[in-house]
Design a protein around this motif. Structure first.
Motif, PDB file in Angstrom:
ATOM      1  N   GLY A  23       0.768  -1.277  -0.016  1.00  0.00           N
ATOM      2  CA  GLY A  23      -0.179  -0.342   0.022  1.00  0.00           C
ATOM      3  C   GLY A  23       0.759   1.350   0.038  1.00  0.00           C
ATOM      4  N   GLY A  95     -14.466  -0.179  -1.208  1.00  0.00           N
ATOM      5  CA  GLY A  95     -12.956  -0.826  -1.322  1.00  0.00           C
ATOM      6  C   GLY A  95     -12.743  -2.357  -1.919  1.00  0.00           C
ATOM      7  N   ARG A  96     -11.770  -2.500  -2.790  1.00  0.00           N
ATOM      8  CA  ARG A  96     -11.745  -3.824  -2.971  1.00  0.00           C
ATOM      9  C   ARG A  96     -11.065  -4.644  -2.014  1.00  0.00           C
ATOM     10  NH1 ARG A  96     -14.217  -1.425  -7.096  1.00  0.00           N
ATOM     11  NH2 ARG A  96     -12.958  -1.024  -8.962  1.00  0.00           N
ATOM     12  N   ARG A  97     -10.048  -4.109  -1.491  1.00  0.00           N
ATOM     13  CA  ARG A  97      -9.311  -4.946  -0.464  1.00  0.00           C
ATOM     14  C   ARG A  97     -10.204  -5.160   0.893  1.00  0.00           C
ATOM     15  NH1 ARG A  97      -6.456  -3.803   4.534  1.00  0.00           N
ATOM     16  NH2 ARG A  97      -4.816  -5.228   4.751  1.00  0.00           N
ATOM     17  N   ARG A  98     -10.900  -4.135   1.398  1.00  0.00           N
ATOM     18  CA  ARG A  98     -11.801  -4.361   2.680  1.00  0.00           C
ATOM     19  C   ARG A  98     -12.719  -5.433   2.434  1.00  0.00           C
ATOM     20  NH1 ARG A  98     -12.541  -0.693   6.687  1.00  0.00           N
ATOM     21  NH2 ARG A  98     -11.438   0.764   5.680  1.00  0.00           N
ATOM     22  N   GLU A 209      -4.777  -2.091  -1.024  1.00  0.00           N
ATOM     23  CA  GLU A 209      -6.013  -1.493  -1.955  1.00  0.00           C
ATOM     24  C   GLU A 209      -5.683  -0.944  -3.220  1.00  0.00           C
ATOM     25  OE1 GLU A 209      -9.105  -1.287  -2.836  1.00  0.00           O
ATOM     26  OE2 GLU A 209      -9.561  -1.023  -1.069  1.00  0.00           O
ATOM     27  N   GLN A 214      -8.901   4.159  -5.268  1.00  0.00           N
ATOM     28  CA  GLN A 214      -8.630   5.110  -4.275  1.00  0.00           C
ATOM     29  C   GLN A 214      -8.876   6.524  -5.034  1.00  0.00           C
ATOM     30  OE1 GLN A 214      -4.590   4.401  -2.658  1.00  0.00           O
ATOM     31  NE2 GLN A 214      -5.447   2.994  -1.292  1.00  0.00           N
TER      32      GLN A 214
END
Length: 441
Positions: A23, A95-98, A209, A214
């Protein structure tokens, strides 16, 4: 056991929100580390999602179901796509990662709950939740690969993701006969839950992320986008074509891949260990379709790859389910070659489809579009399993119906070739008409 399967409620937010090594935008991105982490996540998901198909003979016996009964159960489980659709939209918003990490945790919890469900209704409900989380996890992973990898690595990254799913399925195939014969098929779900905890821990440390997400979130594009923007004037033709071809292709692919083990054990009459060996060898060779598909996508294009893969899948699956001839001396060779060919076709087609499907739509709705894919795939699964359940007794058995359905891979390939644009060599922004979408806001 339950408390050990997932992080506690108090620690989950810290885990999900934790920063990862990738990140830090001051460091050069480690593409190899990212691809390996996503492939590991997909391996866990591939293992978990293969349990039903490979374990179908034992699941049917456990719940006292015949061919039509087990097909009906799988059709009900396919309603999980409604949950996957909602979760995929949250991939765009939160968000993608979350959401990837949240869905991985949900997969482990649902697998554990399914393992302890002795009634068929409770089992079906747990499986619906399980497959909803699996679908959203795969959607998030595919989107992260598309958005984080450079142009010349996008298809290769998707192939490694596919290899992860295939490796997980192969591990399930090798393990299921041993576990089910000596213990219970339910222990496979417990094992899947434990694998999920390990995969979640690694993913939280490594996967970043998406920088594109973002940027879009900071500009307000994601919050201003609608769930139905894919069907607006700008993307309507692409969306309808992609979803219709997805419907046809997945009726063929899901039917062919879901019933191969059942076909060999219950129809052809092979010993479970022999059937597992043939499928493991054939699938192991067929998994080469992933790197071959990636190379074909970069050299010849996404469209030609999908077209050739669809033709191979349809014809090889037909030969697998309608053969081998009764008096053929080397039946195992026919089974191995045809299984290898249709799994290779499915693998190569998946690389092309994932590459094309993520490249045709902008960042703000890319996750939602993956959710639409999940919904259509579920509709394909419900349609296919329902047709199998209804027609099996009238057309001479389950394998005959699956053979017919596998031929739908051919019109799918033709529609893609005629109606969708090629994206090979284009930046993600150019392929998705990102500037035109932002100007239309």
């Amino acid at each position: 056991m339950a408390s050990a399967a997932v992080p506690s409620a108090s620690s989950a937010p810290d885990l999900i929100g934790a920063s990862s090594p990738l990140g830090d935008q001051n460091d050069a991105p480690n593409f190899h580390q990212l691809v390996t982490a996503i492939a590991t996540v997909f391996c866990f998901q591939g293992f978990t999602m293969s349990i039903n198909g490979i374990g179908s003979p034992w699941i049917a016996k456990s719940f006292h179901l015949g061919e039509s009964g087990i097909a009906t159960l799988f059709a009900w489980i396919s309603f999980s796509a409604i949950g996957a659709l909602a979760l995929s939209r949250m991939i765009d918003r939160l968000g993608r990662r979350r959401m990837l990490l949240v869905c991985m945790a949900g997969t482990s919890v649902s697998a554990l709950a399914a393992a302890f469900s002795t009634g068929i209704v409770a089992f079906a409900l747990c499986e619906i939740a399980l497959y909803a989380f699996i679908g959203a996890t795969l959607s998030g992973g595919v989107v992260i690969l598309a958005e984080e990898l450079p142009i010349d690595l996008r298809s290769r990254g998707q192939s490694w993701g596919g290899l992860g799913v295939g490796a997980g399925g192969g591990l399930c195939l090798a393990t299921m006969p041993i576990v089910a014969s000596h213990h219970s098929w339910r222990w496979m779900l417990v094992l899947a839950s434990a694998m999920g905890v390990v995969a979640l821990w690694r993913a939280a440390r490594v996967i970043p992320e998406s920088v594109r997400w973002q940027r879009a979130a900071a500009s307000g594009t994601t919050s201003a986008s609608s769930f139905y923007d894919a069907f607006g004037k700008l993307y309507r033709r692409r969306a309808i074509t992609v979803l219709f071809s997805t419907l046809l292709g997945n009726i063929a692919g899901i039917a062919a891949s879901s019933w191969s083990y059942f076909h060999l054990v219950s129809v052809v009459g092979l010993n479970p260990g022999v059937a597992s060996t043939l499928m493991l060898v054939g699938g192991g060779v067929g998994i080469l379709g992933f790197p071959l598909g990636a190379r074909a996508c970069e050299r010849y294009g996404r469209i030609p790859t999908i077209f050739v893969a669809g033709m191979i899948t349809g014809l090889a699956a037909l030969a697998f389910y309608w053969g081998p001839p009764a008096h053929l001396p080397l039946r195992w060779l026919w089974i191995g070659v045809t299984y290898c060919c249709f799994t290779a076709g499915l693998s190569a087609g998946q690389v092309g489809a994932n590459s094309l499907g993520t490249e045709l739509f902008p960042t703000a709705i890319r996750g939602a579009m993956m959710g639409w894919y999940s919904l259509i795939i579920a509709a394909a699964s419900i349609t296919g399993q329902t047709l199998i359940a209804v027609l099996a007794a009238h057309l001479g058995g389950l394998s005959i119906v699956v053979g017919y359905l596998s031929l739908l891979a051919i019109p799918n390939a033709i529609i893609v070739a005629l109606l969708l644009p090629e994206t090979r060599g284009l930046s993600l922004e150019a392929a998705a008409m990102e500037d035109a979408f932002e100007q239309s806001r």
